[in-house]
Design a protein around this motif. Structure first.
Motif, PDB file in Angstrom:
ATOM      1  N   ALA A   1       6.776   6.011  -7.971  1.00 54.07           N
ATOM      2  CA  ALA A   1       5.691   6.148  -6.994  1.00 54.07           C
ATOM      3  C   ALA A   1       6.053   7.196  -5.947  1.00 54.07           C
ATOM      4  O   ALA A   1       5.240   8.050  -5.604  1.00 54.07           O
TER       5      ALA A   1
ATOM      6  N   GLN B   1       2.361   3.952  -0.755  1.00 57.66           N
ATOM      7  CA  GLN B   1       3.185   4.255  -1.939  1.00 57.66           C
ATOM      8  C   GLN B   1       4.079   3.074  -2.264  1.00 57.66           C
ATOM      9  O   GLN B   1       4.334   2.766  -3.427  1.00 57.66           O
TER      10      GLN B   1
ATOM     11  N   LEU C   1      -8.135   2.499  -3.483  1.00 53.65           N
ATOM     12  CA  LEU C   1      -7.283   2.934  -2.375  1.00 53.65           C
ATOM     13  C   LEU C   1      -8.090   3.240  -1.116  1.00 53.65           C
ATOM     14  O   LEU C   1      -7.536   3.627  -0.101  1.00 53.65           O
ATOM     15  N   GLY C   2      -9.402   3.076  -1.209  1.00 52.57           N
ATOM     16  CA  GLY C   2     -10.242   3.308  -0.038  1.00 52.57           C
ATOM     17  C   GLY C   2     -10.359   4.772   0.343  1.00 52.57           C
ATOM     18  O   GLY C   2     -10.476   5.099   1.524  1.00 52.57           O
TER      19      GLY C   2
ATOM     20  N   ARG D   1      -5.093  11.059  -0.124  1.00 53.47           N
ATOM     21  CA  ARG D   1      -5.791  10.340   0.935  1.00 53.47           C
ATOM     22  C   ARG D   1      -5.398  10.864   2.314  1.00 53.47           C
ATOM     23  O   ARG D   1      -6.228  10.954   3.222  1.00 53.47           O
ATOM     24  N   ALA D   2      -4.128  11.242   2.438  1.00 57.02           N
ATOM     25  CA  ALA D   2      -3.644  11.738   3.726  1.00 57.02           C
ATOM     26  C   ALA D   2      -4.320  13.047   4.127  1.00 57.02           C
ATOM     27  O   ALA D   2      -4.289  13.441   5.284  1.00 57.02           O
TER      28      ALA D   2
ATOM     29  N   THR E   1      -2.748   8.598  -3.317  1.00 62.22           N
ATOM     30  CA  THR E   1      -2.312   8.237  -1.969  1.00 62.22           C
ATOM     31  C   THR E   1      -1.956   9.481  -1.166  1.00 62.22           C
ATOM     32  O   THR E   1      -2.298   9.584   0.014  1.00 62.22           O
ATOM     33  N   SER E   2      -1.290  10.452  -1.832  1.00 56.82           N
ATOM     34  CA  SER E   2      -0.962  11.662  -1.080  1.00 56.82           C
ATOM     35  C   SER E   2      -2.225  12.476  -0.798  1.00 56.82           C
ATOM     36  O   SER E   2      -2.307  13.176   0.210  1.00 56.82           O
TER      37      SER E   2
ATOM     38  N   GLY F   1       4.358  10.755  -5.577  1.00 55.39           N
ATOM     39  CA  GLY F   1       3.614  10.905  -4.335  1.00 55.39           C
ATOM     40  C   GLY F   1       4.123  12.047  -3.480  1.00 55.39           C
ATOM     41  O   GLY F   1       3.337  12.804  -2.922  1.00 55.39           O
TER      42      GLY F   1
ATOM     43  N   VAL G   1      -4.233  -0.054   1.915  1.00 57.48           N
ATOM     44  CA  VAL G   1      -5.226  -0.852   1.202  1.00 57.48           C
ATOM     45  C   VAL G   1      -4.543  -1.621   0.077  1.00 57.48           C
ATOM     46  O   VAL G   1      -3.820  -1.048  -0.730  1.00 57.48           O
TER      47      VAL G   1
ATOM     48  N   ASN H   1       1.956   0.558  -4.024  1.00 56.44           N
ATOM     49  CA  ASN H   1       1.692   1.038  -5.392  1.00 56.44           C
ATOM     50  C   ASN H   1       2.918   0.814  -6.271  1.00 56.44           C
ATOM     51  O   ASN H   1       2.827   0.348  -7.398  1.00 56.44           O
TER      52      ASN H   1
ATOM     53  N   THR I   1      -2.187   6.208  -8.678  1.00 58.70           N
ATOM     54  CA  THR I   1      -2.188   5.851  -7.260  1.00 58.70           C
ATOM     55  C   THR I   1      -1.227   6.700  -6.416  1.00 58.70           C
ATOM     56  O   THR I   1      -1.586   7.038  -5.290  1.00 58.70           O
ATOM     57  N   PRO I   2      -0.039   7.081  -6.934  1.00 65.90           N
ATOM     58  CA  PRO I   2       0.819   7.923  -6.078  1.00 65.90           C
ATOM     59  C   PRO I   2       0.149   9.240  -5.687  1.00 65.90           C
ATOM     60  O   PRO I   2       0.176   9.635  -4.526  1.00 65.90           O
ATOM     61  N   VAL I   3      -0.459   9.922  -6.681  1.00 69.33           N
ATOM     62  CA  VAL I   3      -1.118  11.197  -6.401  1.00 69.33           C
ATOM     63  C   VAL I   3      -2.299  10.973  -5.452  1.00 69.33           C
ATOM     64  O   VAL I   3      -2.482  11.707  -4.479  1.00 69.33           O
TER      65      VAL I   3
END
Lengths: 298, 376
Positions: free
Chosen positions: A259, A7, B239-240, B213-214, B210-211, A263, A142, A10, B206-208
């Motif tokens: 972010a 985060q 983000l893989g 991804r966890a 990323t969460s 997130g 990443v 990002n 990306t924030p959503v």
């Protein structure tokens, strides 16, 4: 923990784009005490100009040299737009009441935005993939080559700007004009030239920001200037409008803040929290984080 | 001053009336579609298709002797502009409205058309559109609930995903599809680990992600539109996040592949067959005409669905021999034999839903083309 650092990465990426755009608002405000509402549309225009330069002049080549040339040409073209904007929308109103200039800025923004629509069409255009998709995985975080480029180039540009403003004669002239235009004029500073320079620097930084938006998100629309302009404007206010390091700090903070909110809480609430933050900062520090309290002459 | 304006106004009114009377000999067809905005290429497709059909019908003598006149209103893909379009088109005196592309926009103008007795045909797939009991509404596509059953079946019985994340935006279509898919998934024992909502057009997902991804999901089901879908897919890969991407029907647009770039490869999209796959003669003919007229193929199947909606209404008017909209709709509801459509047999249930559906799953290949991996 890797979620947190992801985060962070990002947030820093989008934050540095906000910061680049915010600099344009803050520099113009610093000298002219005018919110340049057309700046967002200028940023959007730069992305479209980049698209055209890529397709026509560069013949869709994505070699390193071509990419650098695109950045330089787009910055130059957007700087010209900025000069035109200042010459025709703001200079004739320099002595007019502040409100007239703001209305003129809004008008200029509509002209630019609709101009983009007429030239490039109303549909979303897709920005070319100029930077190869290379990723590094550092302990679960990443980071892409593009993110690294965005971060490094933004920091470099901001450092150069800071050096220019603080350490050079022209920078001193800009600072002097920001404090008192009449006194600066008496000291032999060509204030009109300073203002043109402000627009050149602000617009070309915004242009780099616009290209980053195109490269990072790929889809560009004629209305996108409004959204990014608004966020950058908030960033400039958070940092203290008129204050150059403030705009950089505000942009990065805003990027990180959105972010983390999206997130960890919800992306639905990101905008609401952003404006809440803005209100709180304005209540606690009306002049922004780095802004100085200036006594108004009556 | 006033005395000068009044005669002018009167003259203007008279002229307008004059035009109105002169235009009474035509059959007005409205197009309500996003001509500008994020979904502009879909909206322009609907407008193009309607104009092409109108031109073809006019060349063959029009509808019951009347020439078709197309009136387009740009709803920008927003509910607010759509509501204004509804009033505008009704004031223009249209008999039918083709569009809009999004369920939200179709819904925003639905009541206006119902009150005016104007037939509305939209590709909007939100179930709510046919649940209000408005006889004026004809859905020319298939409802979300049908797609949800197919999507759930594909994800669980075909792919065997154990952890599924569902993402939608806030539109009627996306939330409708997401919610019915979650229901269907849970009905057959699927495990939805999270349901996230994103703001359409906000670009930074990306924030959503990323969460998400966890949570280590096997699959991400995205129920929104292609503009967000393409960017979501690109950012997912960046983000893989090693999960299959499955997009709902509104991701079926060439821009999805362009936006996702090299990340498009390997993404799945669920929809009815693409225009080029349609096995019908009418389809082949219409696609050839469309390409000859506009120099490109329609952006997606939705263009053709809307064209079919218009063809059905015109057909009904010709069959009943009247311009009465209620009669035409009653005829369509009562039709026992389907008429040949561009997108397959055309038949409507009494609630305005189109009967029958044939979903498939496409996998996007390296060159951006589709490969059918699963079909109903």
């Amino acid at each position: 923990m890797d979620t947190f650092f992801q985060q962070l990465a990002n947030g820093l990426t989008i934050g540095s784009i906000y910061a680049l755009v915010a600099l344009g608002y803050t520099m113009v405000y610093g000298v002219l005490k005018l919110i340049n509402f057309a700046h967002g549309a200028l940023v959007a225009a730069s992305a479209f100009i980049g698209l055209t330069i890529y397709a026509t002049i560069m013949g869709e080549s994505s070699s390193l040299l071509a990419v650098i040339a695109i950045f330089a040409l787009v910055a130059a073209a957007t700087a010209c737009l900025g000069i035109l904007l200042e010459r025709f929308a703001y200079r004739p109103l320099r002595q007019a009441p502040r409100l007239s200039a703001v209305v003129s800025a809004l008008g200029a923004s509509l002209i630019l935005q609709n101009g983009i629509m007429l030239v490039w069409g109303p549909q979303m255009r897709i920005f070319p993939q100029l930077v190869p998709q290379v990723y590094w995985n550092i302990g679960g975080v990443v980071i892409s080559l593009l993110q690294v480029i965005i971060l490094l180039l933004s920091v470099l540009l901001m450092a150069a700007l800071y050096f220019f403003i603080e350490k050079t004669r022209m920078g001193a002239a800009i600072r002097a004009s920001a404090i008192d235009q009449d006194a600066a004029r008496l000291m032999g500073i060509n204030v009109n030239r300073v203002i043109t320079l402000i627009f050149v620097i602000g617009s070309s930084l915004g242009a780099i920001g616009g290209l980053f938006i195109g490269l990072y998100y790929r889809g560009i629309t004629f209305e996108m200037g409004w959204q990014y302009g608004l966020y950058a404007f908030i960033a400039a206010i958070i940092g203290g409008i008129g204050n150059i390091p403030g705009a950089m700090l505000g942009g990065l903070l805003l990027g990180l803040f959105t972010a983390f909110i999206s997130g960890y809480i919800s992306s639905t609430w990101a905008d609401a929290f952003t404006f809440l933050l803005l209100i709180l900062i304005l209540i606690v520090r009306p002049t922004g984080l780095l802004g100085e309290r200036v006594a108004q002459k009556v | 001053m006033k005395s000068k304006i009044r005669p002018l106004l009167a003259a203007a009114c008279a002229t307008a009336l004059g035009f109105g009377i002169a235009g009474a000999e035509t059959l007005k067809v409205g197009v309500q579609a996003p001509i500008t905005g994020s979904y502009a290429n879909e909206g322009q497709g609907i407008d193009n298709a309607t104009r092409l059909l109108a031109e073809q019908i006019n060349e063959n003598g029009g509808v019951l002797g009347r020439q078709i006149e197309v009136v387009t209103c740009d709803d920008e893909g927003t509910a607010m502009a759509a509501a204004i379009c509804g009033k505008e088109l009704v004031n223009e005196g249209v008999a039918m409205v083709i569009g809009s592309y999004t369920s939200t926009c179709a819904e925003a103008a639905q009541k206006t058309y119902y009150d005016a007795g104007v037939i509305q045909t939209s590709d909007g797939t939100a179930d709510g559109l046919t649940e209000k009991g408005y006889w004026t509404f004809l859905r020319n596509s298939f409802p979300n609930s049908a797609e949800a059953i197919f999507a759930a079946d594909y994800m669980i019985n075909e792919k065997g995903y154990e952890k599924i994340v569902v993402i939608s935006d806030f539109s009627s279509y996306a939330t409708g599809l997401a919610e019915s898919t979650i229901d269907e998934l849970e009905k057959i024992g699927g495990n939805v680990v999270s349901y996230k909502k994103i703001k359409a057009d906000s670009q930074n997902f990306t924030p959503v992600l990323t969460s998400i991804r966890a949570m280590n999901p096997d699959a991400i089901f995205f129920a929104g539109y292609y503009t967000d879908g393409g960017q979501l897919r690109a950012q997912q890969v960046q983000l893989g996040i090693d999960a299959d991407f499955i997009g709902g029907d509104a991701n079926d647009n060439p821009d999805f592949v362009k936006l996702a770039g090299s990340a498009a490869e390997g993404a799945f999209i669920i929809n009815v067959p693409t225009p080029q796959m349609l096995p019908y003669d009418v389809a082949e003919e219409f696609l050839a005409d469309y390409e000859a007229e506009f120099g490109k193929l329609p952006p997606s199947i939705w263009t053709l669905m809307n064209a079919d909606g218009m063809r059905a209404i015109v057909y009904a008017m010709e069959q009943t021999g009247s311009f009465d909209t209620k009669e035409a709709v009653d005829y369509l509801h009562a039709m026992t034999e389907p008429m040949p459509g561009i997108t397959g047999p055309l038949q409507f249930a009494s609630d305005g839903n189109r009967i029958g559906s044939s979903y498939m799953t496409f996998e996007i290949l390296e060159d951006g083309s589709y490969d059918v991996v699963y079909a109903q």
